[in-house]
Scaffold this motif. Structure first.
Motif, short mmCIF file in Angstrom:
data_model
loop_
_atom_site.label_atom_id
_atom_site.label_comp_id
_atom_site.label_asym_id
_atom_site.label_seq_id
_atom_site.Cartn_x
_atom_site.Cartn_y
_atom_site.Cartn_z
N LEU A 15 8.92 23.92 -5.13
CA LEU A 15 10.35 23.72 -4.90
C LEU A 15 10.67 22.25 -4.66
CD1 LEU A 15 11.20 26.77 -2.60
CD2 LEU A 15 11.79 26.47 -5.01
N ILE A 16 9.82 21.58 -3.90
CA ILE A 16 10.06 20.16 -3.61
C ILE A 16 9.85 19.33 -4.86
CG2 ILE A 16 9.34 18.21 -2.19
CD1 ILE A 16 8.43 20.26 -0.09
N LEU A 17 8.77 19.60 -5.60
CA LEU A 17 8.51 18.87 -6.85
C LEU A 17 9.63 19.13 -7.86
CD1 LEU A 17 4.67 19.54 -7.26
CD2 LEU A 17 5.77 17.39 -6.59
N GLY A 18 10.08 20.39 -7.93
CA GLY A 18 11.17 20.71 -8.85
C GLY A 18 12.45 19.99 -8.48
N ALA A 19 12.73 19.91 -7.16
CA ALA A 19 13.93 19.20 -6.72
C ALA A 19 13.85 17.72 -7.07
CB ALA A 19 14.11 19.37 -5.21
N LEU A 20 12.69 17.10 -6.85
CA LEU A 20 12.52 15.70 -7.22
C LEU A 20 12.71 15.50 -8.71
CD1 LEU A 20 9.37 14.86 -5.04
CD2 LEU A 20 11.66 13.88 -4.75
N TRP A 21 12.19 16.42 -9.49
CA TRP A 21 12.32 16.38 -10.95
C TRP A 21 13.79 16.48 -11.34
CZ3 TRP A 21 10.10 20.76 -14.56
CH2 TRP A 21 10.17 20.34 -15.90
N GLY A 22 14.50 17.43 -10.75
CA GLY A 22 15.90 17.63 -11.10
C GLY A 22 16.82 16.52 -10.64
#
Length: 232
Positions: A15-22
């Motif tokens: 979730l954190i990696l995805g948020a950074l990506w987005g």
């Protein structure tokens, strides 16, 4: 216990990696759709092998069907609330959808870890990781578009990751002494939730964004999850 914490940390980190990506480098719609379909294919295998099949040995077929329908109905009602109140495509709507979907998923992961070889739960954990990553990326991107600051969005998704990790930990610790029959019912309800989310959220969204490559991605997800389950 260290293995359990490592698996939960990896799943929540998505979730954190995805948020950074987005937030800083949003994925293309094709990439996001392909990854969502990949996760959906993996979840099909995991729902059957890690939740439904173990549960079927301890409860009747009728009880299994009722529990599956209860989980599916609960998710559909919650999903309808999200779409009606927040909008399915808004950043806040995606955040709430991930949370409502993720709590039973992570509870199921915690339950699957009870008395199981770590590799046996790896398929379910990997599937949830793959599902969380593009969903968080899309949700974070939507929240930035809705006017949230990048730092606020990151903190919100970090909090969500912690909440879902706690859900999995509760599933592992609070239910570790529960007898097999109620545990089987809990597994099956969670399976119904995940199955309904695949039908109403995961596969339609994947096809909308990635079109015909969705079929290939689903098969790759099936292959990956089955391969992991064989390792167990």
């Amino acid at each position: 216990m260290l293995t359990t914490l490592a698996i939960l940390a990896a799943v929540s980190a998505a979730l954190i990696l995805g948020a950074l990506w987005g937030i800083w480098k949003p994925p293309s719609e094709n990439t996001e759709g392909f990854m969502i379909a990949l996760a959906g294919g993996a979840l099909i295998v995991s729902v059957m092998s890690e939740l439904i099949e173990p549960a079927s040995a301890h409860i009747s077929f009728l009880t299994l069907c009722i529990a599956l329908l209860a989980g599916a109905a609960g998710f559909i009602l919650a999903d309808h609330f999200v779409m009606k109140k927040l909008g399915a495509e808004s950043g806040g709507g995606l955040l709430l959808a991930v949370t409502l979907d993720g709590i039973p998923e992570n509870l199921a992961l915690g339950v699957a870890l009870i008395g199981a070889d770590p590799l046996t739960a790896a398929a379910l954990a990997g599937s949830i990781f793959l599902s969380n990553l593009p969903e968080a990326a899309g949700g974070a991107r939507g929240m930035v578009d809705d006017g949230f600051s990048k730092h606020s969005v990151l903190w919100i998704w970090t909090g969500t990751a912690i909440l879902l990790a706690l859900a999995a930990l509760v599933g592992k610790l609070a239910l570790s002494d529960v007898s097999e029959t109620p545990l089987a019912v809990i597994r099956t309800v969670a399976a119904g939730v995940v199955a309904a989310s695949l039908a109403t959220e995961v596969f339609p969204k994947a096809y909308k964004e990635d079109k015909l490559w969705t079929g290939i991605a689903i098969v790759l997800g099936l292959m990956a999850a089955h391969g992991l389950s064989l390792m167990g």
